[in-house]
Structure formats: C-alpha cells, structure tokens
Design a protein around this motif. Sequence first.
Motif, PDB file in Angstrom:
ATOM      1  N   LEU A   1      -0.130   2.462  -9.666  1.00 26.04           N
ATOM      2  CA  LEU A   1      -1.051   1.606  -8.636  1.00 26.04           C
ATOM      3  C   LEU A   1      -1.607   0.748  -9.573  1.00 26.04           C
ATOM      4  O   LEU A   1      -2.131   0.864 -10.615  1.00 26.04           O
TER       5      LEU A   1
ATOM      6  N   GLN B   1     -13.127   6.251  -6.416  1.00 25.96           N
ATOM      7  CA  GLN B   1     -12.280   4.880  -6.618  1.00 25.96           C
ATOM      8  C   GLN B   1     -12.132   4.745  -8.140  1.00 25.96           C
ATOM      9  O   GLN B   1     -13.038   4.871  -8.912  1.00 25.96           O
TER      10      GLN B   1
ATOM     11  N   ASN C   1      -4.443   1.637  -1.891  1.00 25.63           N
ATOM     12  CA  ASN C   1      -3.503   2.043  -3.037  1.00 25.63           C
ATOM     13  C   ASN C   1      -2.452   1.144  -3.279  1.00 25.63           C
ATOM     14  O   ASN C   1      -1.354   1.539  -3.026  1.00 25.63           O
TER      15      ASN C   1
ATOM     16  N   ASP D   1      -4.808  -0.190  -8.322  1.00 24.31           N
ATOM     17  CA  ASP D   1      -6.170   0.518  -8.295  1.00 24.31           C
ATOM     18  C   ASP D   1      -5.972   1.603  -7.225  1.00 24.31           C
ATOM     19  O   ASP D   1      -5.083   1.690  -6.537  1.00 24.31           O
ATOM     20  N   ALA D   2      -6.819   2.598  -7.382  1.00 23.73           N
ATOM     21  CA  ALA D   2      -6.526   3.834  -6.496  1.00 23.73           C
ATOM     22  C   ALA D   2      -7.878   4.074  -5.756  1.00 23.73           C
ATOM     23  O   ALA D   2      -9.034   3.913  -6.487  1.00 23.73           O
TER      24      ALA D   2
ATOM     25  N   ASP E   1       0.874  -1.047  -0.047  1.00 26.11           N
ATOM     26  CA  ASP E   1      -0.053   0.116  -0.063  1.00 26.11           C
ATOM     27  C   ASP E   1       0.884   1.218  -0.049  1.00 26.11           C
ATOM     28  O   ASP E   1       1.885   1.329   0.918  1.00 26.11           O
TER      29      ASP E   1
ATOM     30  N   ILE F   1       0.683   7.348 -11.359  1.00 24.83           N
ATOM     31  CA  ILE F   1       0.865   8.547 -10.567  1.00 24.83           C
ATOM     32  C   ILE F   1       1.580   9.472 -11.287  1.00 24.83           C
ATOM     33  O   ILE F   1       2.739   9.405 -11.908  1.00 24.83           O
TER      34      ILE F   1
ATOM     35  N   PHE G   1      -4.769  10.287  -0.895  1.00 27.84           N
ATOM     36  CA  PHE G   1      -4.499   8.911  -0.942  1.00 27.84           C
ATOM     37  C   PHE G   1      -5.039   8.125   0.255  1.00 27.84           C
ATOM     38  O   PHE G   1      -4.685   8.353   1.286  1.00 27.84           O
TER      39      PHE G   1
ATOM     40  N   ILE H   1      -3.769  11.322 -10.416  1.00 29.30           N
ATOM     41  CA  ILE H   1      -3.762  10.277 -11.193  1.00 29.30           C
ATOM     42  C   ILE H   1      -4.230   9.971 -12.335  1.00 29.30           C
ATOM     43  O   ILE H   1      -5.040  10.989 -12.542  1.00 29.30           O
TER      44      ILE H   1
ATOM     45  N   LEU I   1      -8.964   7.719  -3.635  1.00 28.68           N
ATOM     46  CA  LEU I   1      -8.643   9.053  -3.223  1.00 28.68           C
ATOM     47  C   LEU I   1      -9.688   9.829  -2.445  1.00 28.68           C
ATOM     48  O   LEU I   1     -10.894   9.324  -2.510  1.00 28.68           O
TER      49      LEU I   1
END
Length: 128
Positions: free
Chosen positions: A51, A64, A112, A53-54, A25, A72, A107, A95, A56
């Motif tokens: 990443l 999501q 992440n 998935d992300a 992570d 990034i 984040f 991102i 924020l």
Amino acid sequence: MTGEATFEAGRLGRIAVVRLRPNQDLVTAVEAACREHGISHALVRSAVGSLVDAVLEAGNHTIQVPGPGIEILTLSGEVRSGAAGHPGADLRGTIADGKAQVYGGRFRRGANPICITLELVLQEWLPA
C-alpha cells in the motif's frame, strides 16, 4: 466463552485470482472485483502486495501508517452483499512499515491505496 457464534450453511464455489492496480483503494477494489466476477459472497484466501499509506481500525483506535511502501503481511476477511445487492468487504490484516514496525486491524474504506499491485485470491461462498 462470552460471545455468540453464528453458523451459516452453504458451500464453497469458484476461485477468482485478481490483480488490483495502483492507487485503487484496497476495500473498494475488492468489492469491485466481486461485482466484476458476479460474486455476491466471498472469502479472502490470500494476498500479496503493498500500500502507499495505510489506515487501520483497532477497537476505538485509528492507526495511521504513512508510507510509501507499506507491506501487507496478512489479509483476511469476507465480502457479503447487503439488502441492495452491493458487495461490502470487511478486511483485516497485518502490515509493516519501512522501519519493520508491524500493525494490525481492520482496513478503513477509502484510506488504503494500493502501491504497485496487489494480487488477491477470493473464493466464492454460496449460502444454502
């Protein structure tokens, strides 16, 4: 100007160039890197990587972004040790997903995972 500003006396210290591994992570890996290098306060100077998935946070909204392969674009923030002495990271950035849609925010811890690798430059902050 409506917000309050706080100032902290101190100086910049060592620079750590860190490679974070896949599936770690982002937030907790930055904290672990600081612990490993004996850094209690740090600034994020730069980063390059992706990443899986992300997730924020932007105000009261959660963003999501499904991957894989979330790039990034920017990463900034700081790491500060709390009362217990454990570093806590507050990381923000922008991102882009596979469709070139750009998102920004803070984040979320634990959400992440790093894709291949992430190279990161941290600079130690030494409060007076």
